[in-house]
Scaffold this motif. Structure first.
Motif, PDB file in Angstrom:
ATOM      1  N   ARG A  87       0.841  -1.204   0.000  1.00 31.66           N
ATOM      2  CA  ARG A  87       0.000   0.000   0.000  1.00 31.66           C
ATOM      3  C   ARG A  87       0.871   1.248   0.000  1.00 31.66           C
ATOM      4  O   ARG A  87       2.060   1.188   0.295  1.00 31.66           O
ATOM      5  N   LEU A  88       0.234   2.378  -0.301  1.00 30.19           N
ATOM      6  CA  LEU A  88       0.897   3.663  -0.093  1.00 30.19           C
ATOM      7  C   LEU A  88       1.065   3.865   1.406  1.00 30.19           C
ATOM      8  O   LEU A  88       0.240   3.406   2.188  1.00 30.19           O
ATOM      9  N   ASN A  89       2.082   4.590   1.798  1.00 33.05           N
ATOM     10  CA  ASN A  89       2.261   4.946   3.208  1.00 33.05           C
ATOM     11  C   ASN A  89       1.597   6.313   3.440  1.00 33.05           C
ATOM     12  O   ASN A  89       2.212   7.255   3.906  1.00 33.05           O
TER      13      ASN A  89
ATOM     14  N   TYR B 208       4.076   9.885  -0.871  1.00 28.78           N
ATOM     15  CA  TYR B 208       3.873   9.143   0.377  1.00 28.78           C
ATOM     16  C   TYR B 208       4.913   8.061   0.654  1.00 28.78           C
ATOM     17  O   TYR B 208       5.085   7.651   1.797  1.00 28.78           O
ATOM     18  N   GLY B 209       5.537   7.528  -0.379  1.00 25.89           N
ATOM     19  CA  GLY B 209       6.325   6.320  -0.206  1.00 25.89           C
ATOM     20  C   GLY B 209       5.371   5.137  -0.114  1.00 25.89           C
ATOM     21  O   GLY B 209       4.149   5.295  -0.243  1.00 25.89           O
ATOM     22  N   VAL B 210       5.916   3.971   0.099  1.00 26.04           N
ATOM     23  CA  VAL B 210       5.086   2.766   0.107  1.00 26.04           C
ATOM     24  C   VAL B 210       5.402   1.918   1.331  1.00 26.04           C
ATOM     25  O   VAL B 210       6.404   2.127   2.006  1.00 26.04           O
ATOM     26  N   MET B 211       4.531   0.967   1.589  1.00 28.48           N
ATOM     27  CA  MET B 211       4.758   0.063   2.708  1.00 28.48           C
ATOM     28  C   MET B 211       4.329  -1.349   2.345  1.00 28.48           C
ATOM     29  O   MET B 211       3.418  -1.561   1.534  1.00 28.48           O
ATOM     30  N   GLY B 212       4.992  -2.286   2.943  1.00 19.65           N
ATOM     31  CA  GLY B 212       4.590  -3.681   2.884  1.00 19.65           C
ATOM     32  C   GLY B 212       4.089  -4.039   4.272  1.00 19.65           C
ATOM     33  O   GLY B 212       4.801  -3.855   5.259  1.00 19.65           O
ATOM     34  N   ILE B 213       2.865  -4.513   4.337  1.00 18.76           N
ATOM     35  CA  ILE B 213       2.261  -4.868   5.621  1.00 18.76           C
ATOM     36  C   ILE B 213       2.240  -6.392   5.700  1.00 18.76           C
ATOM     37  O   ILE B 213       1.492  -7.048   4.975  1.00 18.76           O
TER      38      ILE B 213
ATOM     39  N   PHE C  21       7.943   1.292  -4.965  1.00 17.60           N
ATOM     40  CA  PHE C  21       7.680  -0.136  -5.118  1.00 17.60           C
ATOM     41  C   PHE C  21       8.887  -0.901  -5.657  1.00 17.60           C
ATOM     42  O   PHE C  21       9.001  -2.100  -5.422  1.00 17.60           O
ATOM     43  N   VAL C  22       9.792  -0.238  -6.348  1.00 17.29           N
ATOM     44  CA  VAL C  22      11.010  -0.914  -6.810  1.00 17.29           C
ATOM     45  C   VAL C  22      11.764  -1.465  -5.599  1.00 17.29           C
ATOM     46  O   VAL C  22      12.161  -2.632  -5.576  1.00 17.29           O
ATOM     47  N   GLU C  23      11.949  -0.627  -4.584  1.00 15.10           N
ATOM     48  CA  GLU C  23      12.635  -1.073  -3.358  1.00 15.10           C
ATOM     49  C   GLU C  23      11.873  -2.204  -2.685  1.00 15.10           C
ATOM     50  O   GLU C  23      12.473  -3.168  -2.217  1.00 15.10           O
ATOM     51  N   LEU C  24      10.559  -2.081  -2.599  1.00 17.81           N
ATOM     52  CA  LEU C  24       9.758  -3.118  -1.954  1.00 17.81           C
ATOM     53  C   LEU C  24       9.935  -4.452  -2.681  1.00 17.81           C
ATOM     54  O   LEU C  24      10.182  -5.483  -2.066  1.00 17.81           O
TER      55      LEU C  24
END
Length: 115
Positions: A25-27, A101-106, A64-67
């Protein structure tokens, strides 16, 4: 704390079957308040089925590239035979949103596993 999110049918089924363990998701403001130990109640946008998951970890990245570089493709929702491409997330979010926002992996663990 309990959070409420909608999920497309394919992601819902992948989490329900236990092979997708990281929701991307977006952060943004809504998700930045999620903490390890919280519960997320997901609703399938197609069937309206519901499931609850406990947040076991949160990973934050600038994009998302980093994720994608830090998680195996199955855990983020791809099948073994599929190619994982961070540009797939542009179907859901704009480049501007990702930059803002950056992104997050939950990371999730299904709670109500009985069927």
């Amino acid at each position: 704390m309990t959070h409420y999110m909608n999920l497309w049918d394919d992601s819902f089924r992948a989490i329900n079957e236990g092979w997708k363990t990281v929701e991307m998701r977006l952060n943004d403001e809504k998700r930045s308040v999620i903490n390890v130990g919280d519960v997320i109640d997901f609703t399938n946008t197609t069937t309206q089925e519901k499931m609850s998951c406990k947040v076991t970890n949160i990973y934050k990245y600038s994009n998302f590239v980093e994720l994608y570089e830090n998680h195996d493709k199955v855990s983020i929702g791809y099948r073994e035979h599929e190619s994982a491409n961070p540009d797939d997330m542009l179907m859901y979010y704009t480049k501007e949103q990702i930059e803002r926002y950056g992104v997050m992996g939950i990371e999730l663990d299904r709670l109500n596993k009985e069927r």
